[in-house]
Design a protein around this motif. Structure first.
Motif, PDB file in Angstrom:
ATOM      1  N   ILE A  95      58.746  -6.113  31.833  1.00 47.64           N
ATOM      2  CA  ILE A  95      59.038  -5.069  32.765  1.00 47.64           C
ATOM      3  C   ILE A  95      58.851  -5.853  34.313  1.00 47.64           C
ATOM      4  N   ILE A  96      59.916  -5.191  35.421  1.00 50.83           N
ATOM      5  CA  ILE A  96      60.721  -5.661  36.286  1.00 50.83           C
ATOM      6  C   ILE A  96      59.626  -4.939  37.497  1.00 50.83           C
ATOM      7  N   VAL A  97      59.206  -5.229  38.594  1.00 52.07           N
ATOM      8  CA  VAL A  97      58.437  -4.064  39.651  1.00 52.07           C
ATOM      9  C   VAL A  97      59.106  -4.766  40.420  1.00 52.07           C
ATOM     10  N   SER A  98      58.583  -4.044  41.331  1.00 54.16           N
ATOM     11  CA  SER A  98      59.749  -4.822  42.754  1.00 54.16           C
ATOM     12  C   SER A  98      59.253  -3.304  43.980  1.00 54.16           C
ATOM     13  N   ASN A  99      58.276  -3.558  45.247  1.00 52.08           N
ATOM     14  CA  ASN A  99      58.523  -3.273  46.114  1.00 52.08           C
ATOM     15  C   ASN A  99      58.702  -3.937  47.327  1.00 52.08           C
ATOM     16  N   PRO A 100      60.290  -3.847  47.744  1.00 55.14           N
ATOM     17  CA  PRO A 100      61.436  -4.227  48.793  1.00 55.14           C
ATOM     18  C   PRO A 100      60.910  -4.141  49.764  1.00 55.14           C
ATOM     19  N   PRO A 101      61.512  -5.072  50.907  1.00 53.48           N
ATOM     20  CA  PRO A 101      61.823  -4.532  51.882  1.00 53.48           C
ATOM     21  C   PRO A 101      62.851  -3.460  51.675  1.00 53.48           C
ATOM     22  N   TYR A 102      62.212  -1.875  52.311  1.00 53.02           N
ATOM     23  CA  TYR A 102      63.260  -0.684  52.099  1.00 53.02           C
ATOM     24  C   TYR A 102      63.005   0.030  53.539  1.00 53.02           C
ATOM     25  N   VAL A 103      62.338  -0.123  54.333  1.00 56.30           N
ATOM     26  CA  VAL A 103      63.232   0.673  55.491  1.00 56.30           C
ATOM     27  C   VAL A 103      63.635   0.026  56.894  1.00 56.30           C
ATOM     28  N   MET A 104      64.149   1.763  56.661  1.00 52.42           N
ATOM     29  CA  MET A 104      65.318   1.160  57.704  1.00 52.42           C
ATOM     30  C   MET A 104      65.290   1.397  58.885  1.00 52.42           C
ATOM     31  N   ASP A 105      66.491   0.059  59.525  1.00 49.89           N
ATOM     32  CA  ASP A 105      66.316  -0.078  60.748  1.00 49.89           C
ATOM     33  C   ASP A 105      66.335   1.084  61.984  1.00 49.89           C
ATOM     34  N   LYS A 106      66.703   1.994  61.825  1.00 48.48           N
ATOM     35  CA  LYS A 106      66.975   3.248  62.302  1.00 48.48           C
ATOM     36  C   LYS A 106      65.739   3.967  62.693  1.00 48.48           C
ATOM     37  N   GLU A 107      64.553   3.382  61.569  1.00 50.74           N
ATOM     38  CA  GLU A 107      63.462   3.760  61.332  1.00 50.74           C
ATOM     39  C   GLU A 107      62.274   3.483  62.201  1.00 50.74           C
ATOM     40  N   LYS A 108      62.870   2.314  63.350  1.00 53.82           N
ATOM     41  CA  LYS A 108      61.613   1.977  63.856  1.00 53.82           C
ATOM     42  C   LYS A 108      61.037   2.893  64.986  1.00 53.82           C
ATOM     43  N   SER A 109      61.652   3.411  65.480  1.00 50.92           N
ATOM     44  CA  SER A 109      61.525   4.462  66.654  1.00 50.92           C
ATOM     45  C   SER A 109      60.382   4.941  66.433  1.00 50.92           C
ATOM     46  N   PHE A 126      60.378   0.785  40.610  1.00 49.69           N
ATOM     47  CA  PHE A 126      60.731   0.281  41.978  1.00 49.69           C
ATOM     48  C   PHE A 126      59.738   1.283  43.121  1.00 49.69           C
ATOM     49  N   GLU A 127      59.319   0.978  44.167  1.00 52.60           N
ATOM     50  CA  GLU A 127      58.542   1.666  45.163  1.00 52.60           C
ATOM     51  C   GLU A 127      59.688   1.871  46.519  1.00 52.60           C
ATOM     52  N   LEU A 128      59.945   3.090  46.548  1.00 49.87           N
ATOM     53  CA  LEU A 128      61.116   3.848  47.271  1.00 49.87           C
ATOM     54  C   LEU A 128      60.426   4.875  48.523  1.00 49.87           C
ATOM     55  N   ASN A 129      61.740   4.159  49.237  1.00 51.82           N
ATOM     56  CA  ASN A 129      61.869   4.520  50.968  1.00 51.82           C
ATOM     57  C   ASN A 129      62.419   6.669  50.047  1.00 51.82           C
ATOM     58  N   PRO A 130      61.602   7.597  50.334  1.00 53.37           N
ATOM     59  CA  PRO A 130      62.063   8.455  50.196  1.00 53.37           C
ATOM     60  C   PRO A 130      63.797   9.094  50.695  1.00 53.37           C
ATOM     61  N   LEU A 131      64.218   8.055  51.791  1.00 50.99           N
ATOM     62  CA  LEU A 131      64.996   8.695  52.088  1.00 50.99           C
ATOM     63  C   LEU A 131      66.849   8.599  51.761  1.00 50.99           C
ATOM     64  N   THR A 132      66.308   7.466  51.074  1.00 55.44           N
ATOM     65  CA  THR A 132      67.171   6.640  50.116  1.00 55.44           C
ATOM     66  C   THR A 132      67.297   6.376  48.573  1.00 55.44           C
ATOM     67  N   ALA A 133      66.031   7.427  47.988  1.00 58.04           N
ATOM     68  CA  ALA A 133      66.009   7.666  46.340  1.00 58.04           C
ATOM     69  C   ALA A 133      66.747   8.159  45.976  1.00 58.04           C
ATOM     70  N   ASP A 134      67.466   9.148  46.511  1.00 56.55           N
ATOM     71  CA  ASP A 134      68.712   9.730  45.631  1.00 56.55           C
ATOM     72  C   ASP A 134      70.083   9.043  44.900  1.00 56.55           C
ATOM     73  N   SER A 135      69.656   8.562  47.018  1.00 50.51           N
ATOM     74  CA  SER A 135      71.717   7.611  46.570  1.00 50.51           C
ATOM     75  C   SER A 135      71.343   5.989  45.700  1.00 50.51           C
ATOM     76  N   LEU A 136      69.738   5.442  45.414  1.00 46.47           N
ATOM     77  CA  LEU A 136      69.718   4.531  44.902  1.00 46.47           C
ATOM     78  C   LEU A 136      69.161   5.474  42.947  1.00 46.47           C
ATOM     79  N   LYS A 137      68.907   6.445  42.721  1.00 53.13           N
ATOM     80  CA  LYS A 137      69.080   7.464  41.690  1.00 53.13           C
ATOM     81  C   LYS A 137      70.532   7.343  40.928  1.00 53.13           C
TER      82      LYS A 137
END
Length: 282
Positions: free
Chosen positions: A184-198, A243-254
């Motif tokens: 098993i390999i698991v990761s909750n990596p950095p995934y928040v895009m800079d544009k989401e900061k606001s 993986f734990e995901l950003n919902p905004l990029t989940a489909d692209s990653l899949k």
């Protein structure tokens, strides 16, 4: 002298404009639990009792920090997560409820004993420690690029009396540090895009470690791709990647995972019905 009820009412009035009424009440319960060791029942029983000037001063000091958007978990240095009290500091992200769900998915999927597990971007060590505690005699390794984060994670493993092999390593270059095979390999990596900061709260932006949160808008999948490329060689046959995901990029990653030859790639929602997790099989 001030009664506990008077202190509570005055404190709630200060906190409510920033946090809302229910969260203000929750924060006050946490404050009194840490300062006085009183649970909710004891607080109700002591409502009309006087509190010392020292207690009033200490509570007001904590409220001042909360009004400056400092997370209460950093103020007291711990958080309650997945049935455990874990140490946290500004060197690590505060573990989220969604990550509890990821741990539950992994433990349910993998009841067999003696599995080898790798947690990438471990931070506080919450995932690694929980898997070491709740899986069936796993062998757990966890990495993070931050020595300060690894120090916190080691403390959490010691507190929970579990064995985890923590190592300082770069998630973008895992092959340089690790040579083992994992089930098993698991990761909750950095995934928040800079544009989401606001749209983010000040308590996150001003206090939690940016290195553990943000990825550039131009390459939001950089950690997922690097970890998946490593996992393609490092997983045993039939091994699973979580993986734990950003919902905004989940489909692209899949899409990328499927094009890269991963099998049984599936997306799962969290309790708020947001696409939050991915499971793939080698």
């Amino acid at each position: 002298m001030t009664s506990l009820k008077q202190l509570f009412d005055a404190s709630r009035s200060r906190l409510t404009p920033v946090y809302g009424g229910s969260e203000a009440s929750w924060l006050l319960r946490i404050i009194m639990e840490h300062i006085k060791g009183w649970n909710q029942v004891e607080l109700l029983m002591r409502a009309d009792k006087e509190v010392s000037d020292f207690t009033v001063t200490r509570v007001n000091e904590v409220i001042d920090r909360l009004l400056a958007y400092e997370p209460i978990q950093y103020i007291f240095g711990d958080t309650y997560w997945h049935g455990m009290t874990l140490k946290v500091s500004p060197a690590v992200l505060i573990p989220r409820p969604e990550t509890e769900e990821l741990v539950d998915i992994i433990t349910k999927d993998n009841p067999q004993p003696d599995l080898k597990v790798l947690d990438v971007c471990t931070g506080s060590g919450c995932i690694a420690v929980a898997l070491a505690k709740f899986m069936n005699f796993p062998e757990v390794t966890a990495i993070d690029i931050s020595d300060r984060a690894i120090a916190v994670a080691k403390e959490n493993a010691a507190l929970q009396k579990v064995k985890v092999d923590f190592q300082t390593a770069d998630a973008l270059d895992l092959g340089a540090a690790l040579t083992a095979k994992y089930d098993i390999i698991v990761s909750n990596p950095p995934y928040v895009m800079d544009k989401e900061k606001s749209a983010m709260d000040a308590n996150v932006l001003d206090h939690e470690p940016a290195i553990a949160l943000f990825v550039p808008d131009s390459d939001p999948l950089k950690f997922y791709k690097a970890i998946a490329d490593y996992a393609a060689d490092a997983l045993t046959d039939g091994g699973r990647l979580y993986f734990e995901l950003n919902p905004l990029t989940a489909d692209s990653l899949k899409d990328w995972m499927q094009q890269s030859g991963w099998r049984d790639v599936s997306l799962l929602p969290d309790l708020h019905a947001k696409t939050r997790f991915m499971i793939a099989r080698k």
